[in-house]
Each structure stands twice: as C-alpha cells, then as structure tokens.
Design a protein around this motif. Structure first.
Motif, PDB file in Angstrom:
ATOM      1  N   LEU A  57      36.351  51.551  39.620  1.00 38.66           N
ATOM      2  CA  LEU A  57      36.706  50.741  38.450  1.00 38.66           C
ATOM      3  C   LEU A  57      37.155  49.342  38.866  1.00 38.66           C
ATOM      4  O   LEU A  57      36.761  48.339  38.252  1.00 38.66           O
ATOM      5  CB  LEU A  57      37.796  51.429  37.631  1.00 38.66           C
ATOM      6  CG  LEU A  57      37.386  52.716  36.919  1.00 38.66           C
ATOM      7  CD1 LEU A  57      38.609  53.427  36.341  1.00 38.66           C
ATOM      8  CD2 LEU A  57      36.344  52.447  35.845  1.00 38.66           C
ATOM      9  N   MET A  58      37.951  49.263  39.919  1.00 40.84           N
ATOM     10  CA  MET A  58      38.415  47.948  40.394  1.00 40.84           C
ATOM     11  C   MET A  58      37.251  47.129  40.941  1.00 40.84           C
ATOM     12  O   MET A  58      37.186  45.911  40.722  1.00 40.84           O
ATOM     13  CB  MET A  58      39.511  48.119  41.451  1.00 40.84           C
ATOM     14  CG  MET A  58      40.805  48.609  40.861  1.00 40.84           C
ATOM     15  SD  MET A  58      42.262  48.640  41.961  1.00 40.84           S
ATOM     16  CE  MET A  58      41.619  49.061  43.538  1.00 40.84           C
ATOM     17  N   TYR A  59      36.321  47.764  41.644  1.00 44.53           N
ATOM     18  CA  TYR A  59      35.151  47.068  42.169  1.00 44.53           C
ATOM     19  C   TYR A  59      34.328  46.487  41.023  1.00 44.53           C
ATOM     20  O   TYR A  59      33.941  45.315  41.050  1.00 44.53           O
ATOM     21  CB  TYR A  59      34.292  48.025  43.007  1.00 44.53           C
ATOM     22  CG  TYR A  59      33.034  47.381  43.531  1.00 44.53           C
ATOM     23  CD1 TYR A  59      33.047  46.646  44.710  1.00 44.53           C
ATOM     24  CD2 TYR A  59      31.835  47.494  42.837  1.00 44.53           C
ATOM     25  CE1 TYR A  59      31.893  46.037  45.186  1.00 44.53           C
ATOM     26  CE2 TYR A  59      30.679  46.894  43.294  1.00 44.53           C
ATOM     27  CZ  TYR A  59      30.715  46.173  44.469  1.00 44.53           C
ATOM     28  OH  TYR A  59      29.569  45.556  44.928  1.00 44.53           O
ATOM     29  N   ALA A  71      32.094  37.235  25.983  1.00 42.57           N
ATOM     30  CA  ALA A  71      32.810  38.326  25.312  1.00 42.57           C
ATOM     31  C   ALA A  71      32.449  39.710  25.863  1.00 42.57           C
ATOM     32  O   ALA A  71      33.342  40.540  26.038  1.00 42.57           O
ATOM     33  CB  ALA A  71      32.565  38.267  23.805  1.00 42.57           C
ATOM     34  N   PRO A  72      31.174  39.991  26.164  1.00 39.00           N
ATOM     35  CA  PRO A  72      30.870  41.317  26.733  1.00 39.00           C
ATOM     36  C   PRO A  72      31.577  41.549  28.076  1.00 39.00           C
ATOM     37  O   PRO A  72      32.046  42.646  28.347  1.00 39.00           O
ATOM     38  CB  PRO A  72      29.351  41.307  26.891  1.00 39.00           C
ATOM     39  CG  PRO A  72      28.878  40.353  25.840  1.00 39.00           C
ATOM     40  CD  PRO A  72      29.933  39.274  25.807  1.00 39.00           C
ATOM     41  N   ASP A  78      38.416  44.797  29.801  1.00 42.53           N
ATOM     42  CA  ASP A  78      39.400  45.594  29.061  1.00 42.53           C
ATOM     43  C   ASP A  78      39.090  47.089  29.185  1.00 42.53           C
ATOM     44  O   ASP A  78      40.000  47.908  29.332  1.00 42.53           O
ATOM     45  CB  ASP A  78      39.425  45.195  27.585  1.00 42.53           C
ATOM     46  CG  ASP A  78      39.977  43.794  27.363  1.00 42.53           C
ATOM     47  OD1 ASP A  78      40.610  43.235  28.287  1.00 42.53           O
ATOM     48  OD2 ASP A  78      39.755  43.260  26.255  1.00 42.53           O
ATOM     49  N   PHE A  79      37.817  47.435  29.126  1.00 49.45           N
ATOM     50  CA  PHE A  79      37.408  48.831  29.263  1.00 49.45           C
ATOM     51  C   PHE A  79      37.822  49.380  30.631  1.00 49.45           C
ATOM     52  O   PHE A  79      38.399  50.463  30.728  1.00 49.45           O
ATOM     53  CB  PHE A  79      35.889  48.957  29.073  1.00 49.45           C
ATOM     54  CG  PHE A  79      35.344  50.312  29.427  1.00 49.45           C
ATOM     55  CD1 PHE A  79      35.537  51.390  28.576  1.00 49.45           C
ATOM     56  CD2 PHE A  79      34.650  50.509  30.614  1.00 49.45           C
ATOM     57  CE1 PHE A  79      35.043  52.650  28.908  1.00 49.45           C
ATOM     58  CE2 PHE A  79      34.157  51.757  30.949  1.00 49.45           C
ATOM     59  CZ  PHE A  79      34.356  52.832  30.097  1.00 49.45           C
ATOM     60  N   PHE A  84      41.195  52.782  33.947  1.00 51.48           N
ATOM     61  CA  PHE A  84      42.105  52.831  35.093  1.00 51.48           C
ATOM     62  C   PHE A  84      43.400  53.524  34.662  1.00 51.48           C
ATOM     63  O   PHE A  84      43.858  54.489  35.290  1.00 51.48           O
ATOM     64  CB  PHE A  84      42.368  51.401  35.572  1.00 51.48           C
ATOM     65  CG  PHE A  84      43.268  51.277  36.766  1.00 51.48           C
ATOM     66  CD1 PHE A  84      42.739  51.167  38.034  1.00 51.48           C
ATOM     67  CD2 PHE A  84      44.652  51.246  36.621  1.00 51.48           C
ATOM     68  CE1 PHE A  84      43.568  51.032  39.147  1.00 51.48           C
ATOM     69  CE2 PHE A  84      45.485  51.114  37.716  1.00 51.48           C
ATOM     70  CZ  PHE A  84      44.944  51.013  38.985  1.00 51.48           C
ATOM     71  N   THR A  85      43.983  53.047  33.560  1.00 61.38           N
ATOM     72  CA  THR A  85      45.245  53.602  33.058  1.00 61.38           C
ATOM     73  C   THR A  85      45.084  55.054  32.625  1.00 61.38           C
ATOM     74  O   THR A  85      45.902  55.915  32.987  1.00 61.38           O
ATOM     75  CB  THR A  85      45.762  52.748  31.878  1.00 61.38           C
ATOM     76  OG1 THR A  85      45.950  51.409  32.336  1.00 61.38           O
ATOM     77  CG2 THR A  85      47.065  53.290  31.319  1.00 61.38           C
TER      78      THR A  85
END
Length: 157
Positions: A57-59, A71-72, A78-79, A84-85
C-alpha cells in the motif's frame, strides 16, 4: 523451474498497469494469509503478512502523481491510507470480518485497474517508474500534462 521463477517470467512481459494489478493480487493474498494466521492464533505470521500488505500500500501510494493524475490520484491516495488503517485495525483485533472488508475494498479497486489495463491509453499516462522498460521507450510514450488534461475523465492515476 521454481514457482518464484515462473512468477518472475510471467511478470517480465507485463505492462505497467498489469504490474499494478499484480501488486493488488499480492496484497489480497497477504490479507487472506493474515486472516488465516489470526484464526490460527499465529501472531508472528499475521504480523508478517500485514507488514507485506502495508508495504504494498505504501509503495502504491508513493508512486501516485497528483500533478498528473489530479482527482483520481488524490482519491487513490485516500483509498490507500484508508486500507492501511483498516488493515492495521483488522490485525490488531484479529477480526476476520474486518479483513474481509479490506479484501472486498481492495478487490473492487483491483477490478477497476483490470478494466484500465484494457485501455492502451492508460499505459501512456502511468508514472515512468510504473511503466515497463518497453513502455518507457515507445514513441509517444511520454505524455505532457496538457495531453493528460485532454484525456478528460479517463483514469489518470
């Protein structure tokens, strides 16, 4: 040939978008592994699998280009932050339901990337580091910001 060699060979001819889909597939596999480890009480296994999901996810988030994707790209950022959370919360609670929620969300966006992979224009607007070697040197492969704006509502992240 070992499984890893086969996977490397399969990815060698992949486009940049197909590589992004492969990262999503890997994240989903690790989410399932984390969920299974949580059910078995394997704390170490769960942590290792969750770390791999978080790394993916970080990559993906680090490769986003809001200056190109607009915007995408912001929505994807944000996704990734939300996944991650949610992944960390699912790991902390060991909840199969929470892991399933993350898996469903990641699968949904993965499926959008699969649709995008069918569009040859998408490969031209991927960040350079997410393009394959061949895609980097295709004539017309470099796209200016004005070209991206002309694409309109197409996927720009």
């Amino acid at each position: 040939m070992m499984n890893g060699g086969y996977q490397e060979q399969a990815l060698a001819g992949a486009t940049g978008v197909e590589l992004v889909v492969a990262l999503y597939d890997a994240a989903i596999r690790f989410l399932y592994r984390a969920m299974a480890c949580a059910a078995e009480g394997d704390v170490r296994g769960r942590r290792v699998a969750v770390k791999k999901v978080v790394d993916i996810l970080m990559y993906l988030q680090a490769r986003l280009r809001p200056d190109v994707g607009g915007a995408p790209a912001s929505a994807l950022s944000d996704f990734y932050a939300a996944m991650f959370t949610l992944t960390l919360e699912a790991s902390h609670s060991g909840s199969a339901e929470q892991f399933q929620e993350v898996i469903a969300n990641v699968l949904n966006v993965r499926d959008a990337w699969v649709v995008a992979a069918r569009d040859p224009e998408v490969g031209k607007i991927l960040p350079r580091e997410l393009r394959t070697r061949e895609e980097r040197f295709v004539p017309g492969g470099a796209v200016s910001l004005n070209d991206c704006e002309a694409v309109g509502s197409r996927w720009l992240a």
